[in-house]
Write a protein that holds these residues in place. Sequence first.
Motif, mmCIF file in Angstrom:
data_model
loop_
_atom_site.group_PDB
_atom_site.id
_atom_site.type_symbol
_atom_site.label_atom_id
_atom_site.label_comp_id
_atom_site.label_asym_id
_atom_site.label_seq_id
_atom_site.Cartn_x
_atom_site.Cartn_y
_atom_site.Cartn_z
ATOM 1 N N TYR A 207 18.453 56.094 21.745
ATOM 2 C CA TYR A 207 19.874 56.386 21.620
ATOM 3 C C TYR A 207 20.613 56.276 22.955
ATOM 4 N N TYR A 208 20.024 55.592 23.924
ATOM 5 C CA TYR A 208 20.660 55.531 25.234
ATOM 6 C C TYR A 208 22.012 54.824 25.180
ATOM 7 N N ILE A 209 22.247 53.960 24.183
ATOM 8 C CA ILE A 209 23.509 53.214 24.107
ATOM 9 C C ILE A 209 24.672 54.151 23.814
ATOM 10 N N GLU A 210 24.445 55.165 22.983
ATOM 11 C CA GLU A 210 25.451 56.183 22.672
ATOM 12 C C GLU A 210 26.754 55.574 22.152
ATOM 13 N N ASP A 211 26.617 54.506 21.380
ATOM 14 C CA ASP A 211 27.757 53.847 20.743
ATOM 15 C C ASP A 211 28.677 53.155 21.739
ATOM 16 N N ARG A 212 28.177 52.895 22.936
ATOM 17 C CA ARG A 212 28.991 52.205 23.948
ATOM 18 C C ARG A 212 29.048 50.717 23.649
ATOM 19 N N VAL A 213 30.249 50.160 23.618
ATOM 20 C CA VAL A 213 30.419 48.741 23.332
ATOM 21 C C VAL A 213 29.859 47.882 24.463
ATOM 22 N N ASP A 214 29.979 48.344 25.717
ATOM 23 C CA ASP A 214 29.509 47.544 26.844
ATOM 24 C C ASP A 214 27.992 47.386 26.837
ATOM 25 N N LEU A 215 27.269 48.480 26.597
ATOM 26 C CA LEU A 215 25.805 48.405 26.569
ATOM 27 C C LEU A 215 25.314 47.619 25.357
ATOM 28 N N THR A 216 26.067 47.675 24.272
ATOM 29 C CA THR A 216 25.701 46.872 23.094
ATOM 30 C C THR A 216 25.856 45.393 23.398
#
Length: 379
Positions: A207-216
């Motif tokens: 879950y490290y992305i945490e819904d971040r668009v940039d990391l996706t």
Amino acid sequence: MLSITHYEEEVYSDWLEVNQCRKYTDLMKKFERDKYYMGVRQKEVSKIEKPPYIDPDVDCLKSCSYYWELTQFLNQQEERMGGEFRYVAPSGCKKDGVDEAELRDENERQQIAVYCSGASGRADLYLKSDQFGFSAGNLDKKYPYGMLYEKAKQKDDEKQKDRQYAFVADCIYDTRTLGGGFLWPLEMWAGYNRARGGSANSSYKRYYIEDRVDLTLLEVKHLFEWIFEDDGRKKDEIWDKYHDVIFRKKIREDSNKNSAYIKWFRHFGSFENYIKFLCFDDFMVDVMPIDIVESELRLSGDGMRTEGEKVPLEDPTKYKDRAQNSIYRLDEPEIVKMLNNVRCLITARSQRMQSVLEQRRKKPGKIKGFGSGGQIMLT
């Protein structure tokens, strides 16, 4: 500036009423915003009365305009960039003289059918949308909007409190537009889309992305690097180097079987084409996604692009340490800056996508044939 459709205004409209909804006066739009604001004040965002809080991609029968315009956008981009994929809106959105290629059951109401070679009958794959403007729901404090709501509630100054409430309401309202979502092949949606979320209480590393668009977007960039590497040894090196959430076991097993989701990504030809096709231009600094935490953005005068300090993401391994880099460790000004960055990026993307739709309305046409090798060719 183009008029951006806020799909929350249409969740109870059938197709015949959508055009009327687009003619809302400025006063009516302010009224809709005020309902979001009142919902935030009362912590009842999920129960706001007509329209209630609902992500526009949750159910096509409650927000058919979102799916219809998204499908039209995809077809227009396919035509502009020389592709031959054809996209068909979900069953509840088959108006405007476009025939459905097939009858779909209730479980497919949120899916866009994709025909890779223009053939009729069973679709080659299905796409599902996912909003990336952070979860709002009932303003639970385990999500960014809820965190800001809780901080606002603790303020003694009523004017400061109201400004914070209004900011949260405006962010929710402005990010629930055409440019506020990803598209995922159905086979990836259930696994990857959920794994890229995660609340403050999620303890798993995935879950490290945490819904971040940039990391996706960074993971999508790595996926393109992996898909278009023909050397098996180098493919393994890419896999081992990043350990991304997107590199699921199923993707690895199906990579040589022309699976639906590999076909979807391969048809863009490159990550750069993917960015251009889906109007993510403003989300990038050269070849890297913008860091939504470190950057400080504002909208240009025409609303079609972002300006300001654009900081690219760094070494991808840095973000995997959730204990050090979680957005849930940010202080109040940092949360506000991050949410405003996402709001600006989504607004600019929505403007670009609406511009594409305007071109389609003015000059409708048929889908052209593919470029060499069945991939999109940028001109």
